[in-house]
Design a protein around this motif. Structure first.
Motif, PDB file in Angstrom:
ATOM      1  N   HIS A  87       0.831  -1.203   0.000  1.00 55.25           N
ATOM      2  CA  HIS A  87       0.000   0.000   0.000  1.00 55.25           C
ATOM      3  C   HIS A  87       0.868   1.255   0.000  1.00 55.25           C
ATOM      4  O   HIS A  87       1.922   1.270   0.617  1.00 55.25           O
ATOM      5  CB  HIS A  87      -0.920  -0.012   1.217  1.00 55.25           C
ATOM      6  CG  HIS A  87      -1.822  -1.197   1.222  1.00 55.25           C
ATOM      7  ND1 HIS A  87      -3.085  -1.164   0.700  1.00 55.25           N
ATOM      8  CD2 HIS A  87      -1.608  -2.478   1.627  1.00 55.25           C
ATOM      9  CE1 HIS A  87      -3.630  -2.363   0.809  1.00 55.25           C
ATOM     10  NE2 HIS A  87      -2.758  -3.182   1.362  1.00 55.25           N
TER      11      HIS A  87
ATOM     12  N   ALA B  91       1.328   5.655   0.160  1.00 54.14           N
ATOM     13  CA  ALA B  91       0.829   6.955   0.619  1.00 54.14           C
ATOM     14  C   ALA B  91       1.695   8.047   0.008  1.00 54.14           C
ATOM     15  O   ALA B  91       2.891   7.854  -0.209  1.00 54.14           O
ATOM     16  CB  ALA B  91       0.869   7.039   2.143  1.00 54.14           C
TER      17      ALA B  91
ATOM     18  N   PRO C 135      -1.755   0.104   4.691  1.00 55.23           N
ATOM     19  CA  PRO C 135      -2.024   1.540   4.457  1.00 55.23           C
ATOM     20  C   PRO C 135      -1.585   2.391   5.648  1.00 55.23           C
ATOM     21  O   PRO C 135      -1.018   3.480   5.463  1.00 55.23           O
ATOM     22  CB  PRO C 135      -3.538   1.594   4.271  1.00 55.23           C
ATOM     23  CG  PRO C 135      -3.948   0.216   3.872  1.00 55.23           C
ATOM     24  CD  PRO C 135      -2.974  -0.720   4.510  1.00 55.23           C
ATOM     25  N   ALA C 136      -1.806   1.917   6.856  1.00 54.65           N
ATOM     26  CA  ALA C 136      -1.455   2.709   8.054  1.00 54.65           C
ATOM     27  C   ALA C 136       0.062   2.888   8.152  1.00 54.65           C
ATOM     28  O   ALA C 136       0.560   3.979   8.468  1.00 54.65           O
ATOM     29  CB  ALA C 136      -2.002   2.036   9.310  1.00 54.65           C
TER      30      ALA C 136
ATOM     31  N   ARG D 204       1.135   5.482   5.654  1.00 53.68           N
ATOM     32  CA  ARG D 204       0.804   6.849   6.086  1.00 53.68           C
ATOM     33  C   ARG D 204       1.719   7.299   7.223  1.00 53.68           C
ATOM     34  O   ARG D 204       2.173   8.451   7.255  1.00 53.68           O
ATOM     35  CB  ARG D 204      -0.657   6.938   6.533  1.00 53.68           C
ATOM     36  CG  ARG D 204      -1.584   6.912   5.351  1.00 53.68           C
ATOM     37  CD  ARG D 204      -3.023   7.269   5.664  1.00 53.68           C
ATOM     38  NE  ARG D 204      -3.780   7.097   4.430  1.00 53.68           N
ATOM     39  CZ  ARG D 204      -3.761   7.967   3.411  1.00 53.68           C
ATOM     40  NH1 ARG D 204      -3.071   9.093   3.503  1.00 53.68           N
ATOM     41  NH2 ARG D 204      -4.436   7.721   2.316  1.00 53.68           N
ATOM     42  N   ASP D 205       1.975   6.411   8.156  1.00 58.21           N
ATOM     43  CA  ASP D 205       2.871   6.767   9.269  1.00 58.21           C
ATOM     44  C   ASP D 205       4.259   7.105   8.742  1.00 58.21           C
ATOM     45  O   ASP D 205       4.877   8.087   9.163  1.00 58.21           O
ATOM     46  CB  ASP D 205       2.964   5.602  10.270  1.00 58.21           C
ATOM     47  CG  ASP D 205       1.713   5.506  11.128  1.00 58.21           C
ATOM     48  OD1 ASP D 205       0.884   6.445  11.070  1.00 58.21           O
ATOM     49  OD2 ASP D 205       1.552   4.495  11.842  1.00 58.21           O
TER      50      ASP D 205
ATOM     51  N   ALA E 145       5.049   8.117   5.770  1.00 54.64           N
ATOM     52  CA  ALA E 145       5.030   9.351   4.973  1.00 54.64           C
ATOM     53  C   ALA E 145       5.277  10.569   5.850  1.00 54.64           C
ATOM     54  O   ALA E 145       5.913  11.543   5.444  1.00 54.64           O
ATOM     55  CB  ALA E 145       3.702   9.472   4.230  1.00 54.64           C
ATOM     56  N   GLU E 146       4.808  10.476   7.107  1.00 52.44           N
ATOM     57  CA  GLU E 146       5.033  11.581   8.069  1.00 52.44           C
ATOM     58  C   GLU E 146       6.507  11.741   8.413  1.00 52.44           C
ATOM     59  O   GLU E 146       6.924  12.782   8.907  1.00 52.44           O
ATOM     60  CB  GLU E 146       4.269  11.303   9.373  1.00 52.44           C
ATOM     61  CG  GLU E 146       2.793  11.086   9.202  1.00 52.44           C
ATOM     62  CD  GLU E 146       2.016  12.363   9.423  1.00 52.44           C
ATOM     63  OE1 GLU E 146       2.345  13.082  10.379  1.00 52.44           O
ATOM     64  OE2 GLU E 146       1.101  12.634   8.623  1.00 52.44           O
TER      65      GLU E 146
ATOM     66  N   TRP F  24      -2.888   2.407  -4.319  1.00 55.42           N
ATOM     67  CA  TRP F  24      -3.005   3.766  -3.769  1.00 55.42           C
ATOM     68  C   TRP F  24      -4.468   4.193  -3.823  1.00 55.42           C
ATOM     69  O   TRP F  24      -5.109   4.130  -4.871  1.00 55.42           O
ATOM     70  CB  TRP F  24      -2.171   4.762  -4.582  1.00 55.42           C
ATOM     71  CG  TRP F  24      -2.416   6.184  -4.155  1.00 55.42           C
ATOM     72  CD1 TRP F  24      -1.885   6.824  -3.077  1.00 55.42           C
ATOM     73  CD2 TRP F  24      -3.276   7.139  -4.800  1.00 55.42           C
ATOM     74  NE1 TRP F  24      -2.356   8.121  -3.009  1.00 55.42           N
ATOM     75  CE2 TRP F  24      -3.211   8.341  -4.044  1.00 55.42           C
ATOM     76  CE3 TRP F  24      -4.090   7.098  -5.935  1.00 55.42           C
ATOM     77  CZ2 TRP F  24      -3.921   9.486  -4.389  1.00 55.42           C
ATOM     78  CZ3 TRP F  24      -4.822   8.247  -6.279  1.00 55.42           C
ATOM     79  CH2 TRP F  24      -4.725   9.426  -5.508  1.00 55.42           C
TER      80      TRP F  24
ATOM     81  N   THR G  53      -7.432   9.738   0.437  1.00 54.48           N
ATOM     82  CA  THR G  53      -8.476  10.193   1.357  1.00 54.48           C
ATOM     83  C   THR G  53      -9.281  11.258   0.611  1.00 54.48           C
ATOM     84  O   THR G  53      -8.852  11.757  -0.434  1.00 54.48           O
ATOM     85  CB  THR G  53      -7.878  10.859   2.608  1.00 54.48           C
ATOM     86  OG1 THR G  53      -7.167  12.044   2.182  1.00 54.48           O
ATOM     87  CG2 THR G  53      -6.920   9.918   3.328  1.00 54.48           C
TER      88      THR G  53
ATOM     89  N   GLU H 204      -7.264  14.314   0.212  1.00 57.40           N
ATOM     90  CA  GLU H 204      -6.262  14.205  -0.863  1.00 57.40           C
ATOM     91  C   GLU H 204      -6.924  14.377  -2.230  1.00 57.40           C
ATOM     92  O   GLU H 204      -6.347  14.971  -3.141  1.00 57.40           O
ATOM     93  CB  GLU H 204      -5.526  12.861  -0.779  1.00 57.40           C
ATOM     94  CG  GLU H 204      -4.475  12.841   0.331  1.00 57.40           C
ATOM     95  CD  GLU H 204      -3.896  11.456   0.594  1.00 57.40           C
ATOM     96  OE1 GLU H 204      -2.716  11.393   0.982  1.00 57.40           O
ATOM     97  OE2 GLU H 204      -4.618  10.448   0.429  1.00 57.40           O
TER      98      GLU H 204
END
Ligand code: SMO
Length: 741
Positions: free
Chosen positions: A3, A5, A89-90, A93-94, A96-97, A250, A253, A256
């Motif tokens: 996944h 992000a 996915p989580a 996203r984590d 990506a931060e 991908w 949200t 996004e």
């Protein structure tokens, strides 16, 4: 499945000094962190627009190539900067931060006004004044002369608000690289799978189209926003290759989507109309600027072009001159959105007419009647290069006025007044173009007698499977249930151009008709042999061949006979199949009249739509229920533009202020009345089905009808202008300011 992000730029304009991916790479589950430098190092190219004005004979502009990921500069909030792939996915996203981007913020221009200032920071150093390109139509000298001697001139400065398409199902992509056969497979939410494949193969990966399969099923909503490939389509494929052939998914949200989907509209126009004292139009002039955002993408030039070309509309305008300049801004790109320039054009003309009527003491209906192109003037050539084949605009207006209960309007206005409310009625007429480019449709019979349609056009919620199957059933006499519809897969469909510009009914429908005719012709010798006739004497009607000897055979029976393995019949063919093609030359011109009645509460500024009537000339309606649904949805989106929707960027920082549905006002069911819709079926004379387009009509007619109604209600207070969307705050403020004066 892995996944992904996105890391998006939080700055409207910034130099990217460096990107540190170490922490993100070390995070749990992370498989890859990709940057623009990586893409450059691997030779991946950027995505150009599909066409520019110079490709249509206009002056040369600045063509941008949007990279998969920004390298040295971010040019809008939401510009893609890095792509993180992880097990879940989580985790993506984590991680990506944790991507550390060292930005050096630069001055940005987020609005058209600022971008056009002489000292404005440049979005592209190669495009001075942030001017990208321009289109021009009409005759400046003749129009200036018409204005110079005109007894009356009316002028308006209008803003056409930036919108988001907000498809029910967002964009989304799954990329798969298969090492064994060196094949890319992309599952994507697109209106145009073959177009997406061409863009990705020719410009991004620089590989032959035989190495890529693009699959785009019937997904919910496109509205022009999904007409072209996006960076994420390339990113998932590249990421899959980088991750050893793991499929990479991908899904954005909703925020996004609001930031990264191509936006619609965003135009400033100064328009003028010259008239004689009786309200007859002598000339129309428009100077317009259209925000392209940071890149010219997709068919962004289509709205630039149509926004000028359709200004003369259904009126006999003796002199016209219009210019539209595409301007770079530090915002997300704009592209076609349902209507693509026709809503902008209709809005200009209908607002000018209402204002002129008010100034000259004429009724809004009367000024229009005085200026319509008459049916006897058809075919009618506009100053902007269109030739309308048919239409009866006076009849549309009369019928729509009746439908709207014009006779009861005065009583309804009095009744509203007695309740402390302001009632207004607005008219909006328009004409537009349907059917663009060429395309192909195939029909294939199976040995068991069932039929498959293979469509070059693409349905993403419009119900093409129903309409096309219904046509085939009617033409070939095969049961509706036995017709299968296939689309949206470059391995199953030989070629197609997808769907946009309301093209499928005419281009797809007529191509299907050609395929059906070929089938009837191909099957005829077999039918003759089966019935013991000579081919010359055979006739065909609704699925049944009849010979001179009176014997009959159905097409389905003949189709089955086509699969006979040996013997004399086998020489006549192996399987019944045919492909038909059709092209746009000439297109069709749907038109309509929409009438809206609003009630405004002066205490709150709330605009309530009380009545909405429309008569749309869509030529022959292939499936009235589906056509009605198209108009309903279009009108809802047009009302959204007029009253609720506006993508707002902060002028100073270039931040997207309306980044979620908490801030961006979508129209809801309780904002809408029950519509009174009728069709005027004036057949198109230039295609064998007699169809005109229906997909974009509602979005074009609604904004002028609603805004003219709002202003009709507010004019008695001295309010003559409001820009869309007419939100309660805007209306209330205008009422306050008017009563303070
Ligand atoms: S936005 Mo339409 O596909 O011209």
């Amino acid at each position: 499945m892995a996944h992904a992000a996105l890391v998006l730029s939080p700055y409207a304009h910034a130099r990217i000094r460096s990107i540190d991916t170490a922490q993100a790479l070390a995070a749990p589950g992370v498989l890859a962190v990709l940057t623009g430098q990586d893409a450059r190092a691997e030779g991946l190219g950027g995505m150009p627009p599909l066409f520019m004005p110079e490709d249509m004979g206009g002056p040369k502009g600045h063509r941008t190539y949007r990279p998969l990921l920004a390298t040295d500069r971010a040019r809008c909030v939401g510009d893609r900067v890095a792509f993180v792939v992880a097990e879940t996915p989580a985790q993506a996203r984590d991680a990506a931060e944790l991507v550390e981007v060292d930005y050096e913020p630069l001055d940005a221009v987020a609005s058209l006004e600022d971008a056009m200032r002489a000292d404005a920071p440049l979005v592209w150093d190669e495009a001075p004044g942030n001017r990208c390109c321009m289109v021009m139509y009409g005759d400046a000298v003749a129009t200036d002369a018409a204005f110079a001697s005109a007894p009356h001139v009316t002028r308006l400065k209008l803003q056409n608000n930036r919108l988001s398409a907000n498809s029910i199902e967002p964009r989304g992509a799954i990329g798969l690289w298969n090492e064994a056969d060196e094949q890319y497979t992309l599952h994507t939410s697109s209106q145009n799978p073959h177009g997406a494949r061409s863009m990705l193969c020719s410009h991004v990966f620089k590989v032959p189209e035989t190495t890529m399969r693009v699959i785009s099923p019937d997904v919910g909503g496109g509205f022009g926003m999904k007409a072209d490939a996006y960076p994420e389509d390339g990113l998932v494929l590249w990421a899959s290759r980088r991750c050893g052939g793991r499929p990479v998914k991908w899904i954005p949200t909703r925020s996004e989507s609001l930031a990264t989907d191509n936006h619609g509209r965003d135009q400033l126009v100064e328009a003028e109309m010259a008239l004689d004292r009786a309200g007859r139009i002598l000339g129309v002039r428009a100077r317009s600027a259209h925000a392209f955002g940071a890149y010219v993408v997709s068919a962004a030039v289509a709205p630039l072009n149509f926004a000028i070309r359709f200004i003369p509309s259904v009126y006999d305008v003796p002199a016209f001159h219009g210019v539209n300049v595409g301007v770079f801004t530090h915002t997300s790109p704009t592209g076609p959105y349902r209507g693509a320039g026709r809503p902008e054009a209709a809005y200009v003309m209908e607002r000018l007419l209402d204002q002129a009527a008010n100034e000259l003491g004429l009724e809004p209906a009367a000024i229009r009647e005085r200026n319509f192109i008459r049916p006897e003037q058809m075919p009618y050539a506009t100053h902007t290069g269109f030739v309308y084949d048919s239409g009866d605009f006076g009849a549309l207006l009369d019928r729509c006025l009746d439908l709207s209960d014009e006779a009861g309007l005065a009583a309804r206005k009095a009744d509203s007044r007695s309740r402390g409310l302001l009632r207004g009625r607005g008219i909006g007429l328009f004409i537009e173009q349907g059917g663009i480019f060429n395309d192909q449709m195939s029909l294939r019979f199976d040995p068991g007698g069932t039929v498959t349609i293979v469509a070059g056009t693409h349905s993403h919620g419009q119900g093409h499977a129903t309409v096309f199957a219904q046509l085939v059933s009617e033409w070939l006499g095969v049961p509706f249930e036995t017709v299968r519809y296939v689309q949206g897969d470059t391995d199953k469909v030989p070629f197609g151009r997808g769907t946009y510009a309301a093209r499928s009914s005419m281009i797809g429908g007529c191509a299907l008709r050609m395929a059906a005719d070929r089938i009837i012709e191909q099957a005829l010798p077999v039918a003759a042999r089966m019935t013991g006739n000579e081919p010359a004497g055979m006739s065909f009607d609704r699925g049944i061949y009849t010979g001179a000897n009176g014997k009959q055979v159905t097409l389905a029976e003949v189709a089955r006979a086509h699969f006979i393995k040996a013997g004399p019949m086998a020489q006549l063919g192996a399987g019944l199949q045919a492909t038909g093609t059709w092209n746009t030359d000439p297109p069709n011109f749907p038109n309509g009249c929409h009438i809206c009645e609003v009630e405004i509460d002066p205490e709150t500024g709330h605009v309530h739509i009380d009545r909405y009537s429309a008569v749309d000339d869509i030529g022959r309606a292939l499936n009235p229920m589906i056509c009605k649904g198209q108009i309903q949805g279009g009108v809802a989106q047009g009302i959204g533009q007029a009253l609720h929707e506006h993508l707002v960027y902060d002028r100073e920082s270039g931040q997207l202020v309306t980044g979620s549905f908490m801030d961006y006002g979508m129209p809801r069911a309780d904002d809408l009345p029950s519509f009174d819709l009728r069709f005027a079926k004036v057949p198109c004379t230039t295609n064998p089905l007699g169809v005109k387009a229906v997909g974009e009509a509602g979005t074009i007619g609604a904004p002028p009808a609603v805004m003219n109604a709002v202003l009709d209600a507010l004019r008695p207070l001295g309010i003559h202008h409001l820009d869309m969307p007419a939100t309660p705050l805007k209306v209330w403020t205008a009422i306050r300011e008017a009563s303070d004066m």
